[in-house]
Scaffold this active site. Structure first.
Site, short mmCIF file in Angstrom:
data_model
loop_
_atom_site.label_atom_id
_atom_site.label_comp_id
_atom_site.label_asym_id
_atom_site.label_seq_id
_atom_site.Cartn_x
_atom_site.Cartn_y
_atom_site.Cartn_z
N CYS A 1 -1.78 -3.18 14.85
CA CYS A 1 -1.44 -2.86 13.46
C CYS A 1 -1.86 -3.96 12.50
O CYS A 1 -1.56 -5.14 12.72
CB CYS A 1 0.06 -2.60 13.34
SG CYS A 1 0.58 -2.20 11.68
N CYS B 1 3.24 8.26 1.52
CA CYS B 1 3.65 7.26 2.50
C CYS B 1 3.86 5.95 1.76
O CYS B 1 2.95 5.47 1.09
CB CYS B 1 2.54 7.13 3.54
SG CYS B 1 2.83 5.81 4.72
N CYS C 1 3.19 -5.67 16.22
CA CYS C 1 2.47 -4.69 17.07
C CYS C 1 0.99 -5.06 17.12
O CYS C 1 0.39 -5.37 16.09
CB CYS C 1 2.64 -3.27 16.52
SG CYS C 1 4.37 -2.73 16.46
N GLU D 1 0.83 -1.19 0.00
CA GLU D 1 0.00 0.00 0.00
C GLU D 1 0.87 1.25 0.00
O GLU D 1 1.97 1.25 0.54
CB GLU D 1 -0.87 0.04 1.26
CG GLU D 1 -1.79 -1.14 1.37
CD GLU D 1 -2.60 -1.12 2.66
OE1 GLU D 1 -2.63 -0.09 3.35
OE2 GLU D 1 -3.20 -2.16 2.95
N CYS E 1 4.71 -7.53 7.71
CA CYS E 1 5.66 -7.03 8.71
C CYS E 1 5.85 -8.08 9.78
O CYS E 1 4.92 -8.80 10.13
CB CYS E 1 5.13 -5.73 9.33
SG CYS E 1 6.27 -4.97 10.51
N CYS F 1 -2.34 1.77 8.41
CA CYS F 1 -1.38 0.78 8.00
C CYS F 1 -1.92 -0.63 7.70
O CYS F 1 -2.39 -1.32 8.59
CB CYS F 1 -0.47 0.68 9.20
SG CYS F 1 1.19 0.59 8.85
N1 SAH Z 1 7.35 -0.11 11.16
C1 SAH Z 1 7.47 1.32 11.16
C2 SAH Z 1 6.75 2.02 10.04
C3 SAH Z 1 5.38 1.54 9.65
S1 SAH Z 1 3.99 1.80 10.72
C4 SAH Z 1 7.04 1.87 12.49
O1 SAH Z 1 6.58 1.12 13.32
O2 SAH Z 1 7.21 3.07 12.71
C5 SAH Z 1 3.51 3.45 10.50
C6 SAH Z 1 2.86 4.04 11.75
O3 SAH Z 1 1.47 3.68 11.85
C7 SAH Z 1 3.51 3.57 13.03
O4 SAH Z 1 3.66 4.66 13.90
C8 SAH Z 1 2.50 2.59 13.54
O5 SAH Z 1 2.67 2.34 14.89
C9 SAH Z 1 1.21 3.27 13.16
N2 SAH Z 1 0.02 2.46 13.18
C10 SAH Z 1 -0.12 1.16 12.90
N3 SAH Z 1 -1.39 0.78 13.06
C11 SAH Z 1 -2.06 1.86 13.44
C12 SAH Z 1 -3.42 2.10 13.78
N4 SAH Z 1 -4.32 1.13 13.75
N5 SAH Z 1 -3.77 3.37 14.14
C13 SAH Z 1 -2.85 4.35 14.19
N6 SAH Z 1 -1.56 4.19 13.88
C14 SAH Z 1 -1.17 2.95 13.54
#
Ligand code: SAH
Length: 341
Positions: A119, A105, A116, A92, A112, A333
């Site tokens: 995510c 972005c 987390c 994406e 990944c 994401c």
């Molecule tokens: N792996 C890297 C970059 C990709 S994630 C990182 O962790 O920074 C991009 C951002 O989106 C990160 O800050 C992540 O924590 C956030 N993110 C992921 N899922 C999300 C969600 N459901 N709501 C808000 N932010 C989210």
């Protein structure tokens, strides 16, 4: 049929070498690189190469393009692309229009491995890492599809950039290359969940590229629950690396903080966060969590998010609540890929 080599997949040096091997002068590589960056869709569009040369090159090298499989346009102008890479994997990218310019972005991996809990990108694990040229394809595709210039690139899509350091570094150099797109390093931002060795190396190699840290918690126990990476790289080590980075580069570190209702949006969290960041050149980006169906977690409402920001500000920590772009189009994401694959 003979398998053709993908002309885009070479590094510039490698491409120059194979072209030289075919008896071509060095400026041919420059021309081809320029066409890749301009988004030409095939050899036929490389009009400063003679027809004969194009025919010769197309017998040896394929010209493969990423394709927009789906484009979702939000009422606020945000556009989200589900991109099919040559070979079929999907990633994406999100185009956002801001007052100060357009931002893209991009993803650095298919899926990944970081796990987390909030995510969507991580749900199916890491399928593979992208190559530098595939990341460039995301940019080229977005420019082609939107017809708009892109002033800023954030590596904040699917994947963990420091879990793919080599190709990400090659991409940063590629997009900065003055013979192609020539974006300034200051207009690039990389976001990491906190792989400390990556942060250190990045600070040495790319001191001008902006660094964002996905923090999301104000203490080790909470962070471990949300982000497994915290077990490998505890919060105190992460914060030490961030302070070192800010001092080494003289640039402000951004902390991403996704506010989860009832979890990390309390006055206690704000106080802990403020003491964690005190005295550091930094900025906190608050994002009400985008709910992802599979996780069951809910985002903090805008009003409570503003209150959390005010608390941080009153304790001397610069913070903003990020405009929630594209909430109507699954912009969080990994959500789009999840839905369509
Ligand atoms: N792996 C890297 C970059 C990709 S994630 C990182 O962790 O920074 C991009 C951002 O989106 C990160 O800050 C992540 O924590 C956030 N993110 C992921 N899922 C999300 C969600 N459901 N709501 C808000 N932010 C989210």
């Amino acid at each position: 049929m003979r398998n053709l080599e993908n002309i885009k997949a070479f590094t510039r040096e490698e491409r120059a070498a194979v072209l030289k091997g075919m008896g071509l002068p060095a400026f041919r590589e420059k021309q081809i690189f320029a066409w890749i960056c301009r988004g030409a869709k095939g050899w036929d569009e490389c009009t400063d190469l003679s027809k004969d040369l194009r025919a010769k090159l197309s017998q040896r090298f394929s010209w493969e393009n990423a394709e927009a499989e789906l484009v979702q346009t939000s009422s606020d102008g945000t556009r989200k692309f589900l991109i099919a890479l040559p070979g079929g994997d999907r990633v994406e990218a999100v185009f956002m229009a801001y007052e100060y310019g357009n931002s893209l972005c991009i993803s650095t991996q298919v899926g990944c491995a970081m796990g987390c809990s909030f995510c969507a990108s991580t749900i199916g694990g890491r399928i593979r890492s992208l190559s530098a040229w595939e990341m460039l394809e995301e940019y080229v595709l977005a420019v082609r599809e939107t017809g708009s210039p892109i002033n800023h690139i954030v590596l904040m899509g699917m994947g963990e950039p420091f879990d793919n350091y080599g190709e990400v570094a090659a991409f940063l150099r590629l997009i900065h290359d003055p013979q192609g797109i020539g974006l300034s390093y200051r207009n690039l931002t990389l976001s990491t969940c906190g792989l400390v060795p990556g942060i250190r190396r990045f600070g040495d190699e790319f001191p001008q590229v902006n660094l964002a840290i996905s923090l999301h918690a104000s203490n080790q126990a909470d962070r471990e629950k949300l982000m497994p990476v915290a077990k490998a790289y505890p919060l105190d080590e992460l914060m030490a690396a961030c302070r070192e980075h800010a001092e080494k580069t003289g640039r402000r570190v951004t902390f991403e903080f996704a506010l989860i209702a009832g979890r990390n949006d309390t006055p206690q969290t704000a106080r802990e966060l403020a003491s964690l960041l005190r005295g550091m050149l930094c900025h906190v980006n608050l994002i009400p969590l985008n709910p992802v169906t599979e996780t069951g977690l809910q985002g903090t409402d805008r009003k409570a998010a503003a209150k959390f920001r005010d608390m941080l500000e009153s304790m001397g920590i610069p913070a903003t609540v990020r405009r929630q772009l594209g909430a109507d189009i699954d912009a969080a994401c990994g959500q789009l890929r999840k839905k369509y694959t």
